[in-house]
Scaffold this motif. Structure first.
Motif, PDB file in Angstrom:
ATOM      1  N   ALA A   1       0.849  -1.205   0.000  1.00 34.82           N
ATOM      2  CA  ALA A   1       0.000   0.000   0.000  1.00 34.82           C
ATOM      3  C   ALA A   1       0.878   1.247   0.000  1.00 34.82           C
ATOM      4  O   ALA A   1       0.624   2.203  -0.742  1.00 34.82           O
ATOM      5  N   SER A   2       1.934   1.212   0.807  1.00 34.30           N
ATOM      6  CA  SER A   2       2.819   2.365   0.910  1.00 34.30           C
ATOM      7  C   SER A   2       3.469   2.673  -0.441  1.00 34.30           C
ATOM      8  O   SER A   2       3.539   3.826  -0.868  1.00 34.30           O
ATOM      9  N   ASP A   3       3.913   1.618  -1.142  1.00 32.70           N
ATOM     10  CA  ASP A   3       4.531   1.822  -2.458  1.00 32.70           C
ATOM     11  C   ASP A   3       3.534   2.425  -3.438  1.00 32.70           C
ATOM     12  O   ASP A   3       3.837   3.364  -4.162  1.00 32.70           O
ATOM     13  N   ARG A   4       2.322   1.873  -3.435  1.00 29.44           N
ATOM     14  CA  ARG A   4       1.301   2.369  -4.378  1.00 29.44           C
ATOM     15  C   ARG A   4       0.921   3.812  -4.044  1.00 29.44           C
ATOM     16  O   ARG A   4       0.755   4.641  -4.923  1.00 29.44           O
ATOM     17  N   LEU A   5       0.783   4.081  -2.752  1.00 27.80           N
ATOM     18  CA  LEU A   5       0.399   5.438  -2.321  1.00 27.80           C
ATOM     19  C   LEU A   5       1.469   6.458  -2.699  1.00 27.80           C
ATOM     20  O   LEU A   5       1.157   7.568  -3.139  1.00 27.80           O
ATOM     21  N   SER A   6       2.726   6.063  -2.537  1.00 25.56           N
ATOM     22  CA  SER A   6       3.823   6.986  -2.836  1.00 25.56           C
ATOM     23  C   SER A   6       3.776   7.435  -4.295  1.00 25.56           C
ATOM     24  O   SER A   6       4.114   8.567  -4.615  1.00 25.56           O
ATOM     25  N   THR A   7       3.335   6.537  -5.171  1.00 23.46           N
ATOM     26  CA  THR A   7       3.240   6.887  -6.589  1.00 23.46           C
ATOM     27  C   THR A   7       1.991   7.721  -6.868  1.00 23.46           C
ATOM     28  O   THR A   7       2.031   8.662  -7.660  1.00 23.46           O
ATOM     29  N   ALA A   8       0.898   7.363  -6.189  1.00 25.15           N
ATOM     30  CA  ALA A   8      -0.393   7.966  -6.555  1.00 25.15           C
ATOM     31  C   ALA A   8      -0.697   9.303  -5.884  1.00 25.15           C
ATOM     32  O   ALA A   8      -1.421  10.125  -6.445  1.00 25.15           O
ATOM     33  N   VAL A   9      -0.147   9.505  -4.699  1.00 29.35           N
ATOM     34  CA  VAL A   9      -0.567  10.656  -3.903  1.00 29.35           C
ATOM     35  C   VAL A   9       0.377  11.851  -4.052  1.00 29.35           C
ATOM     36  O   VAL A   9       1.599  11.708  -3.998  1.00 29.35           O
ATOM     37  N   THR A  10      -0.213  13.040  -4.225  1.00 28.51           N
ATOM     38  CA  THR A  10       0.583  14.274  -4.171  1.00 28.51           C
ATOM     39  C   THR A  10       0.589  14.694  -2.709  1.00 28.51           C
ATOM     40  O   THR A  10      -0.452  15.025  -2.154  1.00 28.51           O
ATOM     41  N   GLY A  11       1.754  14.640  -2.087  1.00 28.24           N
ATOM     42  CA  GLY A  11       1.827  14.940  -0.659  1.00 28.24           C
ATOM     43  C   GLY A  11       2.888  14.101  -0.004  1.00 28.24           C
ATOM     44  O   GLY A  11       3.940  13.854  -0.592  1.00 28.24           O
ATOM     45  N   ILE A  12       2.613  13.638   1.211  1.00 34.00           N
ATOM     46  CA  ILE A  12       3.622  12.880   1.957  1.00 34.00           C
ATOM     47  C   ILE A  12       3.063  11.504   2.305  1.00 34.00           C
ATOM     48  O   ILE A  12       1.921  11.392   2.764  1.00 34.00           O
ATOM     49  N   VAL A  13       3.846  10.471   2.088  1.00 34.62           N
ATOM     50  CA  VAL A  13       3.458   9.122   2.510  1.00 34.62           C
ATOM     51  C   VAL A  13       4.594   8.567   3.351  1.00 34.62           C
ATOM     52  O   VAL A  13       5.743   8.558   2.918  1.00 34.62           O
ATOM     53  N   ARG A  14       4.262   8.154   4.581  1.00 37.99           N
ATOM     54  CA  ARG A  14       5.300   7.599   5.452  1.00 37.99           C
ATOM     55  C   ARG A  14       4.771   6.380   6.176  1.00 37.99           C
ATOM     56  O   ARG A  14       3.573   6.272   6.423  1.00 37.99           O
ATOM     57  N   ARG A  15       5.669   5.487   6.526  1.00 35.80           N
ATOM     58  CA  ARG A  15       5.281   4.336   7.350  1.00 35.80           C
ATOM     59  C   ARG A  15       5.740   4.580   8.773  1.00 35.80           C
ATOM     60  O   ARG A  15       6.698   5.298   9.011  1.00 35.80           O
ATOM     61  N   ASP A  16       5.025   3.961   9.714  1.00 40.47           N
ATOM     62  CA  ASP A  16       5.390   4.018  11.138  1.00 40.47           C
ATOM     63  C   ASP A  16       5.615   5.448  11.637  1.00 40.47           C
ATOM     64  O   ASP A  16       6.668   5.775  12.170  1.00 40.47           O
ATOM     65  N   GLU A  17       4.609   6.263  11.440  1.00 38.67           N
ATOM     66  CA  GLU A  17       4.690   7.662  11.878  1.00 38.67           C
ATOM     67  C   GLU A  17       4.259   7.758  13.351  1.00 38.67           C
ATOM     68  O   GLU A  17       3.140   7.380  13.701  1.00 38.67           O
ATOM     69  N   PRO A  18       5.130   8.263  14.230  1.00 40.40           N
ATOM     70  CA  PRO A  18       4.753   8.355  15.647  1.00 40.40           C
ATOM     71  C   PRO A  18       3.568   9.302  15.849  1.00 40.40           C
ATOM     72  O   PRO A  18       3.626  10.461  15.445  1.00 40.40           O
ATOM     73  N   LEU A  19       2.515   8.790  16.453  1.00 37.93           N
ATOM     74  CA  LEU A  19       1.334   9.634  16.670  1.00 37.93           C
ATOM     75  C   LEU A  19       1.592  10.692  17.742  1.00 37.93           C
ATOM     76  O   LEU A  19       0.908  11.700  17.797  1.00 37.93           O
ATOM     77  N   ALA A  20       2.595  10.445  18.572  1.00 36.26           N
ATOM     78  CA  ALA A  20       2.964  11.458  19.572  1.00 36.26           C
ATOM     79  C   ALA A  20       3.312  12.786  18.890  1.00 36.26           C
ATOM     80  O   ALA A  20       3.141  13.849  19.460  1.00 36.26           O
TER      81      ALA A  20
END
Ligand code: EPU
Length: 305
Positions: free
Chosen positions: A6-25
């Motif tokens: 999903a992360s790979d596909r999102l990185s290609t499709a989305v204009t913006g920022i895609v990250r994995r394991d983003e600290p919610l803090a």
């Protein structure tokens, strides 16, 4: 479900920022919370559509986060995707007595505009943290005024459907609740204020801010009122009467200033806050027979309470 794919596909499709394991803090005013499996900041409307399609195809749950000012995120994090509205949604425009605003705009920005132009209606919102989208989703407000009353239309991105605008009367507005989130992603709204005397708008706005600073722990890490007020009473009064003011659990403390706020004194964990929530609920229930209902939103895996 494959987060990596999903992360790979999102990185290609989305204009913006895609990250994995983003600290919610990092994404909540509580500064608490483990990682979200995916963090997606969508800069455009079409990116939201693409992101939701990919998440649905990959079987990944998602939620929208504004400034995270009403959220307690789990220490264990969230297995789904957190969607944040980026660039295109951070603009607003004033036309006469109306404000058309993207959901990612901070509430303080439109309060400031109303203040400088002498538009009345938003005074109560002075000092409420968060984005316009977040405020709309939960019908944020004070004791006797709330943002829903100013709404003309709200535009949602409805998954599988697309953009839809809803008039005020087509939306269910409750006390700190709406049916917006269950319908889609709040992307834009039109608020109707009223032309007013500029000095009066300024005086009332300043008074709201001063009252908030005097009665709430402004400047600390918190998520606003923890509980909704029960009908005809005040959660803060009940919690104080049960002796909780100043009570600690780990790094979390019931505010000395307002007992319906639990603050993170520096190293609080979600489990500490949840522990206090349980203790408070139990005590208020035993003493007054009143079941306090949470106002803050929980995100991710719950370990307690
Ligand atoms: N009180 C106490 N002890 C406390 C706190 C309050 O006895 O520790 C008493 C006060 O003396 C007062 C009464 O409780 O008689 C009500 O307190 P306050 O005026 O501070 O308002 P509130 O009902 O606690 C509500 C909203 C706030 C909003 C304020 C101001 C809820 C749950 N809270 O608070 O909203 O800012 O009115 O309009 O509806 C929020 O939703 O996150 C929030 C902060």
């Amino acid at each position: 479900m494959s987060v990596r794919r999903a992360s790979d596909r999102l990185s290609t499709a989305v204009t913006g920022i895609v990250r994995r394991d983003e600290p919610l803090a990092r994404r909540t005013t509580y500064r608490i919370g483990g990682p979200a499996a995916l963090y997606i900041e969508c800069d455009t409307l079409s990116s939201i559509g693409k992101a939701l399609d990919i998440l649905s195809e990959e079987g990944i749950e998602w939620t929208v986060l504004g400034r995270g000012s009403n959220v307690l995120a789990s220490d264990e994090g969230y297995d789904g995707a957190v969607i944040v509205l980026g660039r295109e949604f951070k603009r607003h425009r004033v036309e006469g007595d109306r404000i058309r605003t993207g959901s990612g705009v901070v509430l303080a920005a439109i309060v400031r505009d109303a203040y400088s132009r002498g538009l009345g209606g938003l005074e109560f919102a002075a000092g409420i943290p968060g984005t316009v989208g977040g405020a709309l989703a939960m019908n944020a407000g004070s004791r006797d005024a709330w943002i829903g009353s100013l709404v003309d239309t709200v535009t949602l991105w409805v998954p599988g459907v697309g953009l839809r605008s809803f008039h005020h009367r087509e939306i269910e507005w409750g006390y700190r609740s709406t049916d917006l989130v269950s319908r889609g992603v709040v992307v834009e709204s039109e608020l109707r204020l009223h032309e007013a005397d500029r000095e009066t708008v300024r005086r009332v706005t300043d008074a709201c801010l001063t009252a908030r600073r005097a009665t709430q722990p402004v400047g600390t890490a918190n998520a606003g009122s923890v509980f909704k007020n029960p009908q005809g009473d005040s959660a803060g009064r009940l919690i104080e009467a049960c002796g909780f003011k100043g009570r600690y659990r780990g790094g979390a403390q019931v505010s000395e200033i307002h007992a319906n706020f639990i603050i993170n004194t520096g190293d609080a964990r979600a489990a500490d806050v949840l522990g206090l929530i349980s203790e408070i609920r139990e005590a208020v229930s035993q003493t007054y027979g009143i079941e306090l209902e949470a106002e803050i939103r929980f995100l991710g895996r719950r370990t307690e309470a």
